[in-house]
Design an enzyme around this catalytic site. Structure first.
Site, PDB file in Angstrom:
ATOM      1  N   GLY A   1       1.062  -1.021   0.408  1.00 13.26           N
ATOM      2  CA  GLY A   1      -0.266   0.115  -0.182  1.00 13.26           C
ATOM      3  C   GLY A   1       0.968   1.572   0.040  1.00 13.26           C
ATOM      4  CG  ASP A   2       3.459   2.033   3.588  1.00 12.85           C
ATOM      5  OD1 ASP A   2       2.703   3.793   4.055  1.00 12.85           O
ATOM      6  OD2 ASP A   2       3.224   0.987   3.797  1.00 12.85           O
TER       7      ASP A   2
END
Length: 405
Positions: free
Chosen positions: A176-177
């Site tokens: 996600g990051d």
């Protein structure tokens, strides 16, 4: 090795100065990518403790994180306390001479420090600001704390990842990051292009949950049109067959992708089962999808009695996509990795040498390059403050005495 001994930046972004004001992964990975392609990335860190990534990792060989050399590479580290008026003033001066600023604090932090985009752009109208956060700069969730796993959950990725009879699984990396960082980089390059026409910068608002949502294919559309909710399906995609991990003799696994009609015909020949090509249950893509479990069982029975290397050689000869499940040792030994220079080795002042992934994608005329690994905390403070802002050595020493740098 310091950057002074490193090759000069020659990538497509070599004329850009970037101020990175973030920690952990999402903002710093954005800076890493820009630095890989030549940008001068000046990373502002708390002068006392630095980015927490300096201490992250399952193990700390020689007391240092093996993560930091990667995510901190090609950057200059400047220690600066943004919670002090003098630190904020220095940051403002650095940003005034820069093209891009990256931040991934909770929305409102930059404004609290007197570093809103509006005030910065008043001094530097060409400034591009990339703001990476869990939920974006607006909306009822904007002030919530949001790490990568929250973005993955809200964006829909966690629900569809894992085995159907178990709780949602994670990807094994902070995907996600990383997706948010990549979307921020895309936004920056788009904004740079627009700046060529307008002469003005703008804000990139990259939310973790939206960055995950962006790669979720037709998940929302399929539900909207049919009411179908995609579920966890383990190592397969429902209706796409054969495309799975299969056991081999000795406990190894092989991945085989044979779901196209012509590819499946070649796989059937390789298996010594030409009858599968004309079997009504497997004769078409739709039929194979409907009989996925039965087909996977037939293939697993065939692969289970053979060695991985023998299967890979046979399927390569037949033109069937197949692969071992790569781990780090496999990557370091693989001829394709070597031929593509996908892994590079750099001198390191503590580790001696350190291996890491190269800069991607490959550009034919202006390729990226890993010039040096993550620097020591504050390694470039004197250099940057003196060369960029024109401060004297005495003034920098005074700021250091006050704890500002």
């Amino acid at each position: 090795m310091t950057d002074a001994a490193a090759p000069p930046a020659t990538g497509p972004l070599a004329d850009l100065r970037v101020i990175e004001m973030g920690t952990l992964i999402a903002g710093p990975f954005c800076g890493q990518i820009l630095g890989d392609f030549g940008a001068e990335v000046i990373k502002i860190e708390d002068p006392r403790v630095g980015d927490p990534m300096r201490q992250w990792g399952r193990s700390l060989p020689k007391g240092q994180s093996p993560w930091w050399p990667v995510i901190g590479r090609n950057k200059k580290s400047v220690g600066l306390d943004l919670r002090t008026p003098e630190g904020q003033a220095i940051a403002r001066q650095l940003i005034a001479s820069s093209d891009v600023v990256i931040e991934n604090f909770r929305p409102g932090a930059m404004e609290k420090w007197g570093l809103s985009y509006e005030s910065l752009a008043a001094e530097n109208p060409k400034l591009i600001m990339a703001r990476v956060s869990g939920f974006g700069q607006t909306g009822p969730y904007s002030q919530r704390a949001g790490y990568g796993l929250i973005g993955e959950a809200m964006g829909g990725l966690r629900y569809v990842t894992g085995e159907p009879d178990r709780p949602p699984a994670r990807a094994g990396i902070s995907i996600g990051d990383s997706l948010a960082a990549m979307h921020a980089v895309m936004g920056i390059t788009m904004a740079l292009h627009a700046r060529e026409r307008t002469g003005r910068g703008q804000v990139i608002d990259a939310a973790l949950f939206e960055s995950v949502l962006a790669v979720m294919e037709n998940l929302v559309t399929e539900y909207d049109l049919t009411g179908y909710i995609r579920e966890r399906s383990g190592s397969i995609l429902p209706g796409i067959a054969p495309s799975n991990a299969y056991p081999c003799a000795g406990g190894d696994m092989i991945l085989i992708g044979g779901n196209g009609d012509t590819v499946f015909a070649r796989l059937a020949e390789a298996m010594g089962r030409p009858d599968l090509k004309t079997d009504p249950k497997f004769v078409s893509h739709a039929a194979r999808g409907q009989n996925q479990a039965e087909l996977d069982a037939i293939i697993a029975d065939w692969t289970g009695g053979q060695k991985l290397d023998d299967l890979l050689a046979l399927l390569e000869a037949k033109g069937v996509p197949a692969s071992r499940v790569f781990r780090a040792p496999d990557m370091l030994e693989d001829p394709q990795y070597r031929a593509r220079e996908a892994i590079v080795e750099l001198p390191h002042p503590v580790f001696g040498k350190v291996k890491m992934q190269n800069a991607f994608p490959k550009l034919s005329a202006t390729p990226g390059q890993v010039r040096w690994p993550g620097p020591a905390l504050g390694q470039h403070t004197d250099e940057v403050l003196q060369s960029v802002l024109g401060l004297s050595a005495e003034r920098v020493a005074e700021l250091r005495e006050k704890g500002v740098v």
